[in-house]
Design a protein around this motif. Structure first.
Motif, PDB file in Angstrom:
ATOM      1  N   VAL A  80       0.845  -1.209   0.000  1.00 32.53           N
ATOM      2  CA  VAL A  80       0.000   0.000   0.000  1.00 32.53           C
ATOM      3  C   VAL A  80       0.876   1.253   0.000  1.00 32.53           C
ATOM      4  O   VAL A  80       0.639   2.190  -0.774  1.00 32.53           O
ATOM      5  CB  VAL A  80      -0.961  -0.003   1.207  1.00 32.53           C
ATOM      6  CG1 VAL A  80      -1.650   1.340   1.369  1.00 32.53           C
ATOM      7  CG2 VAL A  80      -1.978  -1.130   1.073  1.00 32.53           C
ATOM      8  N   PHE A  81       1.889   1.266   0.856  1.00 36.40           N
ATOM      9  CA  PHE A  81       2.784   2.433   0.895  1.00 36.40           C
ATOM     10  C   PHE A  81       3.616   2.551  -0.378  1.00 36.40           C
ATOM     11  O   PHE A  81       3.916   3.655  -0.838  1.00 36.40           O
ATOM     12  CB  PHE A  81       3.678   2.390   2.132  1.00 36.40           C
ATOM     13  CG  PHE A  81       2.941   2.708   3.395  1.00 36.40           C
ATOM     14  CD1 PHE A  81       2.452   3.979   3.630  1.00 36.40           C
ATOM     15  CD2 PHE A  81       2.714   1.737   4.347  1.00 36.40           C
ATOM     16  CE1 PHE A  81       1.755   4.285   4.784  1.00 36.40           C
ATOM     17  CE2 PHE A  81       2.021   2.021   5.509  1.00 36.40           C
ATOM     18  CZ  PHE A  81       1.535   3.300   5.731  1.00 36.40           C
ATOM     19  N   LEU A  82       3.989   1.425  -0.958  1.00 39.12           N
ATOM     20  CA  LEU A  82       4.709   1.429  -2.231  1.00 39.12           C
ATOM     21  C   LEU A  82       3.836   2.040  -3.319  1.00 39.12           C
ATOM     22  O   LEU A  82       4.292   2.879  -4.109  1.00 39.12           O
ATOM     23  CB  LEU A  82       5.100  -0.005  -2.581  1.00 39.12           C
ATOM     24  CG  LEU A  82       6.029  -0.257  -3.740  1.00 39.12           C
ATOM     25  CD1 LEU A  82       7.381   0.394  -3.473  1.00 39.12           C
ATOM     26  CD2 LEU A  82       6.207  -1.757  -3.927  1.00 39.12           C
ATOM     27  N   ALA A  83       2.569   1.632  -3.367  1.00 34.75           N
ATOM     28  CA  ALA A  83       1.639   2.186  -4.356  1.00 34.75           C
ATOM     29  C   ALA A  83       1.450   3.687  -4.149  1.00 34.75           C
ATOM     30  O   ALA A  83       1.447   4.458  -5.122  1.00 34.75           O
ATOM     31  CB  ALA A  83       0.295   1.459  -4.268  1.00 34.75           C
TER      32      ALA A  83
ATOM     33  N   ALA B 158       0.120   0.289 -12.028  1.00 35.29           N
ATOM     34  CA  ALA B 158       1.182   0.500 -11.037  1.00 35.29           C
ATOM     35  C   ALA B 158       0.686   0.195  -9.629  1.00 35.29           C
ATOM     36  O   ALA B 158       1.413  -0.394  -8.821  1.00 35.29           O
ATOM     37  CB  ALA B 158       1.703   1.941 -11.120  1.00 35.29           C
ATOM     38  N   VAL B 159      -0.547   0.575  -9.324  1.00 36.73           N
ATOM     39  CA  VAL B 159      -1.119   0.283  -8.000  1.00 36.73           C
ATOM     40  C   VAL B 159      -1.235  -1.223  -7.801  1.00 36.73           C
ATOM     41  O   VAL B 159      -0.816  -1.769  -6.777  1.00 36.73           O
ATOM     42  CB  VAL B 159      -2.489   0.984  -7.814  1.00 36.73           C
ATOM     43  CG1 VAL B 159      -3.220   0.434  -6.610  1.00 36.73           C
ATOM     44  CG2 VAL B 159      -2.303   2.486  -7.687  1.00 36.73           C
ATOM     45  N   MET B 160      -1.808  -1.916  -8.780  1.00 36.33           N
ATOM     46  CA  MET B 160      -1.972  -3.366  -8.663  1.00 36.33           C
ATOM     47  C   MET B 160      -0.616  -4.059  -8.545  1.00 36.33           C
ATOM     48  O   MET B 160      -0.441  -4.973  -7.741  1.00 36.33           O
ATOM     49  CB  MET B 160      -2.755  -3.915  -9.861  1.00 36.33           C
ATOM     50  CG  MET B 160      -4.200  -3.466  -9.887  1.00 36.33           C
ATOM     51  SD  MET B 160      -5.104  -3.812  -8.356  1.00 36.33           S
ATOM     52  CE  MET B 160      -5.023  -5.577  -8.308  1.00 36.33           C
ATOM     53  N   SER B 161       0.333  -3.619  -9.342  1.00 37.37           N
ATOM     54  CA  SER B 161       1.673  -4.203  -9.287  1.00 37.37           C
ATOM     55  C   SER B 161       2.313  -4.004  -7.924  1.00 37.37           C
ATOM     56  O   SER B 161       2.945  -4.910  -7.381  1.00 37.37           O
ATOM     57  CB  SER B 161       2.540  -3.574 -10.384  1.00 37.37           C
ATOM     58  OG  SER B 161       3.865  -4.003 -10.273  1.00 37.37           O
ATOM     59  N   SER B 162       2.149  -2.835  -7.357  1.00 35.95           N
ATOM     60  CA  SER B 162       2.712  -2.549  -6.035  1.00 35.95           C
ATOM     61  C   SER B 162       2.078  -3.410  -4.960  1.00 35.95           C
ATOM     62  O   SER B 162       2.770  -3.947  -4.086  1.00 35.95           O
ATOM     63  CB  SER B 162       2.522  -1.071  -5.688  1.00 35.95           C
ATOM     64  OG  SER B 162       3.197  -0.251  -6.600  1.00 35.95           O
ATOM     65  N   LEU B 163       0.756  -3.557  -5.014  1.00 28.43           N
ATOM     66  CA  LEU B 163       0.061  -4.372  -4.012  1.00 28.43           C
ATOM     67  C   LEU B 163       0.474  -5.838  -4.110  1.00 28.43           C
ATOM     68  O   LEU B 163       0.733  -6.491  -3.089  1.00 28.43           O
ATOM     69  CB  LEU B 163      -1.448  -4.228  -4.164  1.00 28.43           C
ATOM     70  CG  LEU B 163      -2.025  -2.841  -3.890  1.00 28.43           C
ATOM     71  CD1 LEU B 163      -3.518  -2.820  -4.196  1.00 28.43           C
ATOM     72  CD2 LEU B 163      -1.750  -2.398  -2.473  1.00 28.43           C
ATOM     73  N   VAL B 164       0.560  -6.354  -5.322  1.00 31.93           N
ATOM     74  CA  VAL B 164       0.973  -7.746  -5.509  1.00 31.93           C
ATOM     75  C   VAL B 164       2.430  -7.929  -5.094  1.00 31.93           C
ATOM     76  O   VAL B 164       2.773  -8.900  -4.409  1.00 31.93           O
ATOM     77  CB  VAL B 164       0.746  -8.189  -6.972  1.00 31.93           C
ATOM     78  CG1 VAL B 164       1.401  -9.533  -7.253  1.00 31.93           C
ATOM     79  CG2 VAL B 164      -0.742  -8.254  -7.274  1.00 31.93           C
ATOM     80  N   THR B 165       3.278  -6.996  -5.472  1.00 38.16           N
ATOM     81  CA  THR B 165       4.693  -7.094  -5.118  1.00 38.16           C
ATOM     82  C   THR B 165       4.881  -7.079  -3.609  1.00 38.16           C
ATOM     83  O   THR B 165       5.606  -7.915  -3.055  1.00 38.16           O
ATOM     84  CB  THR B 165       5.492  -5.948  -5.767  1.00 38.16           C
ATOM     85  OG1 THR B 165       5.388  -6.061  -7.188  1.00 38.16           O
ATOM     86  CG2 THR B 165       6.951  -5.980  -5.356  1.00 38.16           C
TER      87      THR B 165
END
Length: 118
Positions: free
Chosen positions: A38-41, A75-82
């Protein structure tokens, strides 16, 4: 610097779990990883224009607003999955290390005292 930002947080999570010995170390770190995502996104969204911009040659046929929304959503989805997957991997490492590395006698006594009698 990138390696420090990529490897540093999960190492700290594993160290904290090995030190505190929560009852569910895997779940603890997966939740931390999801929050990390979440913070990454949020960080990606805040610094979007200064770091990423809108140069996406494969999406040149889309309207600029649609292109930005698509890229930001990805980018949001990628960050959450990552973040979550980093949590899963770090959680698995913590569980394995928790089985190999013995807890201190004091920690074992505290853990035994906090478990309900069944």
């Amino acid at each position: 610097m990138t390696a420090l930002l990529a490897v540093g947080p999960p190492l700290c999570w594993v160290a904290a779990v090995l030190w505190r010995r929560p009852p569910r170390p895997f779940l603890t770190i997966v939740v931390i990883g999801a929050l990390y995502g979440v913070f990454l996104a949020a960080g990606h969204q805040v610094f979007w224009d200064s770091s990423l911009g809108m140069d996406a040659p494969g999406l040149a046929g889309l309207e600029p607003g649609a292109r930005e929304a698509l890229l930001r959503g990805a980018a949001v989805m990628s960050s959450l999955v990552t973040g979550t997957m980093v949590g899963v991997i770090a959680g698995a490492v913590a569980v394995l290390l928790g089985r190999v590395l013995p807890a201190s006698a004091r920690r074992r006594e505290q853990a035994d005292a906090s478990r309900p009698l069944a």
